[in-house]
Design a protein around this motif. Structure first.
Motif, PDB file in Angstrom:
ATOM      1  N   ASN A 105      79.089  22.839 -65.502  1.00 31.87           N
ATOM      2  CA  ASN A 105      78.078  22.406 -66.639  1.00 31.87           C
ATOM      3  C   ASN A 105      78.106  21.154 -66.920  1.00 31.87           C
ATOM      4  N   HIS A 106      77.041  20.595 -67.639  1.00 32.03           N
ATOM      5  CA  HIS A 106      77.040  19.195 -68.361  1.00 32.03           C
ATOM      6  C   HIS A 106      78.170  18.901 -69.400  1.00 32.03           C
ATOM      7  N   VAL A 107      78.834  17.995 -68.947  1.00 31.75           N
ATOM      8  CA  VAL A 107      80.101  17.349 -70.097  1.00 31.75           C
ATOM      9  C   VAL A 107      80.297  16.102 -69.232  1.00 31.75           C
ATOM     10  N   ARG A 108      81.160  15.344 -70.251  1.00 32.39           N
ATOM     11  CA  ARG A 108      81.527  13.867 -69.717  1.00 32.39           C
ATOM     12  C   ARG A 108      82.799  14.275 -69.218  1.00 32.39           C
ATOM     13  N   TYR A 109      82.850  13.428 -68.017  1.00 32.98           N
ATOM     14  CA  TYR A 109      84.294  13.419 -67.241  1.00 32.98           C
ATOM     15  C   TYR A 109      85.713  13.127 -68.130  1.00 32.98           C
ATOM     16  N   ASN A 110      86.440  13.916 -67.945  1.00 29.04           N
ATOM     17  CA  ASN A 110      88.018  13.590 -68.502  1.00 29.04           C
ATOM     18  C   ASN A 110      88.790  14.320 -67.433  1.00 29.04           C
ATOM     19  N   GLU A 150      92.200  16.248 -68.692  1.00 29.57           N
ATOM     20  CA  GLU A 150      91.788  17.740 -69.534  1.00 29.57           C
ATOM     21  C   GLU A 150      91.103  18.559 -68.702  1.00 29.57           C
ATOM     22  N   MET A 151      90.215  18.400 -67.615  1.00 28.56           N
ATOM     23  CA  MET A 151      89.918  19.209 -66.705  1.00 28.56           C
ATOM     24  C   MET A 151      91.179  19.859 -65.767  1.00 28.56           C
ATOM     25  N   ASP A 152      91.941  19.033 -65.393  1.00 31.04           N
ATOM     26  CA  ASP A 152      93.092  19.597 -64.657  1.00 31.04           C
ATOM     27  C   ASP A 152      93.825  20.581 -65.307  1.00 31.04           C
ATOM     28  N   THR A 172      77.818  14.096 -74.924  1.00 34.73           N
ATOM     29  CA  THR A 172      78.223  12.990 -75.571  1.00 34.73           C
ATOM     30  C   THR A 172      79.916  12.943 -75.634  1.00 34.73           C
ATOM     31  N   GLU A 173      80.558  14.211 -75.605  1.00 37.05           N
ATOM     32  CA  GLU A 173      81.961  14.482 -75.808  1.00 37.05           C
ATOM     33  C   GLU A 173      82.587  14.431 -74.436  1.00 37.05           C
ATOM     34  N   LEU A 174      83.705  13.797 -74.524  1.00 36.64           N
ATOM     35  CA  LEU A 174      84.560  13.910 -73.221  1.00 36.64           C
ATOM     36  C   LEU A 174      84.897  15.368 -73.180  1.00 36.64           C
ATOM     37  N   PHE A 175      85.246  15.829 -71.935  1.00 35.68           N
ATOM     38  CA  PHE A 175      85.688  17.474 -71.792  1.00 35.68           C
ATOM     39  C   PHE A 175      87.121  17.365 -72.402  1.00 35.68           C
ATOM     40  N   ASN A 176      87.387  18.531 -73.097  1.00 36.01           N
ATOM     41  CA  ASN A 176      88.621  18.841 -73.709  1.00 36.01           C
ATOM     42  C   ASN A 176      89.075  20.203 -73.328  1.00 36.01           C
ATOM     43  N   ARG A 177      90.209  20.613 -73.483  1.00 37.66           N
ATOM     44  CA  ARG A 177      90.705  21.829 -72.697  1.00 37.66           C
ATOM     45  C   ARG A 177      90.357  23.077 -73.973  1.00 37.66           C
ATOM     46  N   HIS A 211      80.520  34.927 -55.147  1.00 35.96           N
ATOM     47  CA  HIS A 211      81.886  35.326 -54.622  1.00 35.96           C
ATOM     48  C   HIS A 211      82.606  35.597 -55.524  1.00 35.96           C
ATOM     49  N   ASN A 212      82.501  36.037 -56.816  1.00 37.14           N
ATOM     50  CA  ASN A 212      82.939  36.575 -57.863  1.00 37.14           C
ATOM     51  C   ASN A 212      84.157  35.659 -58.308  1.00 37.14           C
ATOM     52  N   LEU A 213      83.617  34.245 -58.470  1.00 36.80           N
ATOM     53  CA  LEU A 213      84.485  33.239 -58.635  1.00 36.80           C
ATOM     54  C   LEU A 213      84.557  33.056 -60.224  1.00 36.80           C
ATOM     55  N   SER A 214      85.504  32.405 -60.935  1.00 32.13           N
ATOM     56  CA  SER A 214      85.429  32.296 -62.486  1.00 32.13           C
ATOM     57  C   SER A 214      85.036  30.871 -62.831  1.00 32.13           C
ATOM     58  N   PHE A 215      84.197  30.816 -63.611  1.00 34.14           N
ATOM     59  CA  PHE A 215      83.620  29.655 -64.347  1.00 34.14           C
ATOM     60  C   PHE A 215      83.995  29.244 -65.892  1.00 34.14           C
ATOM     61  N   VAL A 216      84.136  27.898 -66.076  1.00 26.84           N
ATOM     62  CA  VAL A 216      84.306  27.528 -67.311  1.00 26.84           C
ATOM     63  C   VAL A 216      82.912  27.389 -67.930  1.00 26.84           C
ATOM     64  N   ILE A 217      82.365  28.341 -68.847  1.00 21.79           N
ATOM     65  CA  ILE A 217      81.168  28.317 -69.393  1.00 21.79           C
ATOM     66  C   ILE A 217      81.125  27.769 -70.812  1.00 21.79           C
ATOM     67  N   PRO A 218      80.151  27.099 -71.227  1.00 20.91           N
ATOM     68  CA  PRO A 218      79.932  26.558 -72.548  1.00 20.91           C
ATOM     69  C   PRO A 218      79.723  27.886 -73.305  1.00 20.91           C
ATOM     70  N   ARG A 219      80.255  27.782 -74.594  1.00 20.97           N
ATOM     71  CA  ARG A 219      80.232  28.896 -75.373  1.00 20.97           C
ATOM     72  C   ARG A 219      78.738  29.365 -75.960  1.00 20.97           C
TER      73      ARG A 219
END
Length: 369
Positions: free
Chosen positions: A83-88, A91-93, A64-69, A48-56
């Motif tokens: 993708n795998h990351v610890r919940y925050n 910062e996710m919002d 091991t790290e909490l998500f950060n903007r 559906h051509n949606l945008s993803f936050v993708i690991p670099r």
């Protein structure tokens, strides 16, 4: 939007008023079936051509790290983060578009602990490779091994791995008040918590929450552990696993209760929809896969062989979350903001064909879990 739904029994068309949700954070947890769920979201977003936050780099932000903007490009808003990351949550919002649904999945610690121990070969880090059942040996004196081995891969996930993935700190594992307070907050922050033991039931709830179609949640399992990485578990050993992961046990038992409350609230159609979905799963497997006996071993997991000429839909069902991430990157279909580019396409079908044709060039460089 209005969905025209076919009554599977009577054949009548019925109108159901609901709005399709396309903005999702899926918080992956370890050895819970989360790779299969993530691939469902990625397939939907990809199509559906949606945008993803993708690991670099790689296919994970961090375990091991909490998500950060800073993990995302600045001043951008996205549709999906899976993708795998610890919940925050805070910062996710900041990087997600408004009205994002937050979803995760849990598994009973009685079996999750053994799956973690085997899949990630933790016994190697504890010098147990020659033991016939290293998991049982570990649970005989778990704190002894934690004290003796201070640093090794996945150490933080050897006790209460799910609460850790959800952002809880290891220093608070013995603080029952903090655990209960944290879980209570999670219950308000997550729109749906799936259960691995009731995977298909979970997906029916997911379908209703997101107002998706049955085809959107069809799947073929990913990351199924090979037999030599499995250890036998008696009921006594399962109890030890739950005791050692006591905080995760509290978490699981809490959301087990809320899960069945949501099933009850679904209404009288739940069993009918579940049966329809499971028939569709069986048909999909029959149409796409040669046979269960033809499973192939890749790394630590089983994968399947596609029937010749089964088509792109079947091929996409076998793409893992790692492959989806890799294909997006390697096909150069991500712009500098991290969202899928149309690359000259003016519709989803054109985009999908472009992605598929380009992505298969890179299959040799992709790893499958």
């Amino acid at each position: 939007m209005k969905h025209l739904l076919k009554d599977p029994i009577e054949g009548r068309d019925t109108i159901k008023q609901c709005k399709t949700s396309t903005r999702i954070v899926f918080l992956k947890t370890h050895k819970t079936g989360s790779s299969t769920v993530a691939s469902i979201f990625q397939r939907f977003g990809f199509s559906h051509n949606l945008s993803f936050v993708i690991p670099r780099h790689g296919h994970m932000f961090s375990i091991t790290e909490l998500f950060n903007r800073s993990f995302a490009e600045p001043n951008q808003k996205y549709d999906m983060l899976v993708n795998h990351v610890r919940y925050n949550r805070k910062e996710m919002d900041t990087v997600m578009k408004p009205d994002t649904k937050y979803i995760t999945i849990l598994r009973d610690p009685a079996t999750q602990a053994e799956s973690m121990f085997g899949y990630f070969k933790i016994y190697k880090y504890l010098n147990m490779s020659t033991n016939s059942n290293p998991f049982a040996r570990f649970l005989h004196r778990p704190q002894h091994y934690m004290n003796e081995y201070k640093s090794f891969k996945m150490r933080e996930h050897l006790q209460n791995p799910t609460l850790y993935d959800l952002g809880f700190e290891t220093s608070k594992y013995l603080n029952l008040t903090q655990i209960q307070y944290f879980i209570e907050n999670l219950s308000h922050e997550f729109d749906l918590v799936l259960l691995q033991e009731y995977f298909n039931e979970s997906l029916i709830l997911l379908k209703k929450l997101l107002c998706w179609d049955m085809d959107d949640i069809v799947y073929i399992s990913k990351g199924v552990r090979i037999n030599k990485l499995r250890f036998s578990q008696s009921d006594r050993l399962k109890k030890k696993a739950r005791d050692w992961n006591s905080a995760d046990t509290i978490l699981y038992d809490y959301f087990n209760k809320t899960f069945w409350k949501k099933v009850s609230e679904y209404g009288s159609d739940f069993e009918k929809d579940l049966n329809l979905f499971e028939r569709k799963l069986n048909e999909t497997f029959y149409n796409c896969i040669i046979s269960d006996e033809k499973r192939k071993v890749f790394h630590r997991s089983y994968t399947y062989a596609l029937k010749s000429g089964s088509g792109i839909k079947c091929e996409m069902l076998l793409w893992t979350d790692i492959m989806f991430t890799g294909k997006i990157k390697n096909a150069s279909m991500i712009d500098h903001r991290g969202s899928l580019m149309s690359a000259g396409c003016d519709n989803t079908i054109c985009l999908l064909v472009k992605v598929v044709n380009t992505a298969f060039t890179y299959l040799g460089s992709l790893s499958i879990r």
